[in-house]
Design an enzyme around this catalytic site. Structure first.
Site, PDB file in Angstrom:
ATOM      1  N   ASN A  10      60.788 109.303 123.218  1.00  0.00           N
ATOM      2  CA  ASN A  10      60.831 109.339 124.676  1.00  0.00           C
ATOM      3  C   ASN A  10      61.610 108.103 125.096  1.00  0.00           C
ATOM      4  O   ASN A  10      61.088 106.998 125.050  1.00  0.00           O
ATOM      5  CB  ASN A  10      59.400 109.315 125.235  1.00  0.00           C
ATOM      6  CG  ASN A  10      59.372 109.168 126.741  1.00  0.00           C
ATOM      7  OD1 ASN A  10      60.404 109.303 127.408  1.00  0.00           O
ATOM      8  ND2 ASN A  10      58.198 108.889 127.295  1.00  0.00           N
ATOM      9  N   TRP A  11      62.853 108.326 125.469  1.00  0.00           N
ATOM     10  CA  TRP A  11      63.728 107.176 125.765  1.00  0.00           C
ATOM     11  C   TRP A  11      63.399 106.508 127.095  1.00  0.00           C
ATOM     12  O   TRP A  11      63.843 105.413 127.373  1.00  0.00           O
ATOM     13  CB  TRP A  11      65.195 107.632 125.767  1.00  0.00           C
ATOM     14  CG  TRP A  11      65.758 107.892 124.402  1.00  0.00           C
ATOM     15  CD1 TRP A  11      65.055 108.101 123.239  1.00  0.00           C
ATOM     16  CD2 TRP A  11      67.148 107.963 124.050  1.00  0.00           C
ATOM     17  NE1 TRP A  11      65.937 108.305 122.200  1.00  0.00           N
ATOM     18  CE2 TRP A  11      67.217 108.218 122.659  1.00  0.00           C
ATOM     19  CE3 TRP A  11      68.338 107.839 124.780  1.00  0.00           C
ATOM     20  CZ2 TRP A  11      68.439 108.353 121.992  1.00  0.00           C
ATOM     21  CZ3 TRP A  11      69.546 107.977 124.115  1.00  0.00           C
ATOM     22  CH2 TRP A  11      69.593 108.215 122.729  1.00  0.00           C
ATOM     23  N   LYS A  12      62.671 107.200 127.950  1.00  0.00           N
ATOM     24  CA  LYS A  12      62.345 106.684 129.292  1.00  0.00           C
ATOM     25  C   LYS A  12      63.637 106.321 130.042  1.00  0.00           C
ATOM     26  O   LYS A  12      64.640 107.005 129.862  1.00  0.00           O
ATOM     27  CB  LYS A  12      61.382 105.495 129.169  1.00  0.00           C
ATOM     28  CG  LYS A  12      60.175 105.842 128.286  1.00  0.00           C
ATOM     29  CD  LYS A  12      59.042 104.881 128.398  1.00  0.00           C
ATOM     30  CE  LYS A  12      57.905 105.355 127.504  1.00  0.00           C
ATOM     31  NZ  LYS A  12      56.698 104.581 127.648  1.00  0.00           N
ATOM     32  N   HIS A  95      54.158 113.073 131.927  1.00  0.00           N
ATOM     33  CA  HIS A  95      53.956 111.760 131.296  1.00  0.00           C
ATOM     34  C   HIS A  95      53.164 110.861 132.258  1.00  0.00           C
ATOM     35  O   HIS A  95      53.325 110.961 133.476  1.00  0.00           O
ATOM     36  CB  HIS A  95      55.315 111.130 130.978  1.00  0.00           C
ATOM     37  CG  HIS A  95      55.193 109.896 130.140  1.00  0.00           C
ATOM     38  ND1 HIS A  95      54.891 108.681 130.691  1.00  0.00           N
ATOM     39  CD2 HIS A  95      55.279 109.713 128.806  1.00  0.00           C
ATOM     40  CE1 HIS A  95      54.805 107.790 129.701  1.00  0.00           C
ATOM     41  NE2 HIS A  95      55.048 108.389 128.555  1.00  0.00           N
ATOM     42  N   GLU A  97      53.548 107.938 133.140  1.00  0.00           N
ATOM     43  CA  GLU A  97      54.386 107.161 134.068  1.00  0.00           C
ATOM     44  C   GLU A  97      54.808 108.021 135.256  1.00  0.00           C
ATOM     45  O   GLU A  97      54.915 107.531 136.380  1.00  0.00           O
ATOM     46  CB  GLU A  97      55.605 106.599 133.322  1.00  0.00           C
ATOM     47  CG  GLU A  97      55.194 105.437 132.418  1.00  0.00           C
ATOM     48  CD  GLU A  97      56.034 105.266 131.168  1.00  0.00           C
ATOM     49  OE1 GLU A  97      57.149 105.821 131.096  1.00  0.00           O
ATOM     50  OE2 GLU A  97      55.570 104.565 130.243  1.00  0.00           O
ATOM     51  N   GLU A 167      48.294 110.629 124.876  1.00  0.00           N
ATOM     52  CA  GLU A 167      48.764 109.257 125.027  1.00  0.00           C
ATOM     53  C   GLU A 167      47.784 108.448 125.869  1.00  0.00           C
ATOM     54  O   GLU A 167      47.834 108.502 127.113  1.00  0.00           O
ATOM     55  CB  GLU A 167      50.132 109.241 125.715  1.00  0.00           C
ATOM     56  CG  GLU A 167      51.206 109.965 124.948  1.00  0.00           C
ATOM     57  CD  GLU A 167      52.599 109.476 125.326  1.00  0.00           C
ATOM     58  OE1 GLU A 167      53.330 109.075 124.418  1.00  0.00           O
ATOM     59  OE2 GLU A 167      52.930 109.470 126.521  1.00  0.00           O
ATOM     60  N   GLY A 173      53.222 101.224 125.571  1.00  0.00           N
ATOM     61  CA  GLY A 173      54.076 100.058 125.804  1.00  0.00           C
ATOM     62  C   GLY A 173      53.329  98.733 125.747  1.00  0.00           C
ATOM     63  O   GLY A 173      53.858  97.698 126.162  1.00  0.00           O
ATOM     64  N   SER A 213      52.509 103.143 121.576  1.00  0.00           N
ATOM     65  CA  SER A 213      52.823 102.044 120.658  1.00  0.00           C
ATOM     66  C   SER A 213      52.879 102.467 119.184  1.00  0.00           C
ATOM     67  O   SER A 213      52.537 101.688 118.306  1.00  0.00           O
ATOM     68  CB  SER A 213      51.827 100.896 120.836  1.00  0.00           C
ATOM     69  OG  SER A 213      51.899 100.380 122.152  1.00  0.00           O
ATOM     70  N   GLY A 234      57.894 105.852 122.241  1.00  0.00           N
ATOM     71  CA  GLY A 234      58.716 105.228 123.277  1.00  0.00           C
ATOM     72  C   GLY A 234      59.604 104.143 122.697  1.00  0.00           C
ATOM     73  O   GLY A 234      60.656 104.407 122.124  1.00  0.00           O
ATOM     74  N   GLY A 235      59.164 102.905 122.816  1.00  0.00           N
ATOM     75  CA  GLY A 235      59.959 101.747 122.416  1.00  0.00           C
ATOM     76  C   GLY A 235      60.595 101.850 121.043  1.00  0.00           C
ATOM     77  O   GLY A 235      61.792 101.559 120.873  1.00  0.00           O
TER      78      GLY A 235
HETATM   79  P1  PGA Z   1      55.452 103.518 123.614  1.00  0.00           P
HETATM   80  O1  PGA Z   1      55.612 104.756 124.624  1.00  0.00           O
HETATM   81  O2  PGA Z   1      55.655 104.090 122.218  1.00  0.00           O
HETATM   82  O3  PGA Z   1      56.535 102.557 123.996  1.00  0.00           O
HETATM   83  O4  PGA Z   1      54.087 102.976 123.790  1.00  0.00           O
HETATM   84  C1  PGA Z   1      55.103 106.016 124.317  1.00  0.00           C
HETATM   85  C2  PGA Z   1      55.287 106.945 125.486  1.00  0.00           C
HETATM   86  O5  PGA Z   1      55.099 106.522 126.624  1.00  0.00           O
HETATM   87  O6  PGA Z   1      55.625 108.132 125.294  1.00  0.00           O
END
Ligand code: PGA
Length: 249
Positions: A10-12, A95, A97, A167, A173, A213, A234-235
């Site tokens: 997930n590149w956000k 998601h 966010e 999640e 994050g 994470s 994500g990251g």
């Molecule tokens: P993260 O993000 O791996 O940076 O914690 C995961 C996500 O929000 O899908």
């Protein structure tokens, strides 16, 4: 039949179109595998360059969001057939966010999930509790409600092809991964919830990811759990390490 793992990035809101091409060229050889489906969910403007750069590889391209109407006066939104027209196969829906910053609700998530299926796009449906909810002991109640509403009106045949991403919000994050036990417990609870809504066969078929994470150190233990069918990352999906996560075995 054993479920095939699905590991999605997930590149956000990261990567310009030219950075997208660079990153995909770097990752392409590193994520090559037949053991898992590999999906890069990228910002809308990066979708076309991502599709071009990943041609001939095992990488599938997904979107991070989609609107639930066909077309019209919805400034700034992306319609489902804009995605299918260029070959997008997956879309992240709901998601945390988007729920937190863009006022998405269980009801809009449900509308988007239904619309994605109508267009043959596989939704990656996100759910997860806050730290307060975990401390109050209502994690599973909260997630069951999210899942039940997200799947209202979805048929068993459709649900079998869906992906759910568990999640925990407190793990996204933050560098705080849920323990393997916590992640397995909730993913197992989600599968039970799907069995209650549909039947055992649907629960056995649906793929449930863990996200929050995930990195190359934590992935192997998490992905070895019986109810964890991969990850939403994500990251760590923006780094060469993503190759190690994909080839976690
Ligand atoms: P993260 O993000 O791996 O940076 O914690 C995961 C996500 O929000 O899908």
């Amino acid at each position: 039949m054993a479920r095939k793992k699905i590991i999605a990035g997930n590149w956000k809101m990261n990567m310009t179109p030219s950075q997208t091409v660079e990153l995909i060229n770097t990752l392409k050889p590193l994520v090559a595998t037949e053991d898992a489906d590999v999906v890069f969910c990228v910002p809308a403007i990066d979708i076309i360059p991502a599709l071009e750069a990943s041609k001939g590889s095992n990488i599938e391209i997904g979107a991070e969001n989609m609107y639930y109407e066909e077309k019209g006066a919805y400034t700034g939104e992306i319609a489902p057939d804009m995605l299918t027209d260029v070959g997008v196969k997956y879309v992240i829906i709901g998601h945390s966010e988007r729920r937190e910053y863009f006022a998405e609700t269980n009801e809009t998530v449900n509308k988007k999930v239904l619309k994605a299926f109508e267009h043959g796009i596989t939704p990656i449906v996100c759910c997860g509790e806050t730290l307060t909810q975990r401390e109050q002991g209502v994690t599973m109640d909260f997630i069951r409600q999210q899942v039940k509403i997200a799947f209202l009106g979805v048929t068993a045949e459709q649900a079998k092809t869906a992906v759910i991403a568990y999640e925990p919000i407190w793990a996204i994050g933050t560098g705080k991964t849920a323990t393997t036990e916590q992640a397995q417990e909730v993913c197992c609870g989600i599968r039970k919830c799907i069995a209650e809504i549909y039947d055992e066969a649907t629960a056995e078929a649906i793929r449930i990811q863990y996200g929050g994470s995930v990195n190359d150190k934590t992935a192997p233990e998490l992905f070895a759990q019986p109810d964890i069918d991969g990850g939403l990352v994500g990251g760590a999906a923006l780094k060469p390490d993503f190759g190690k996560i994909v080839n976690w075995k």
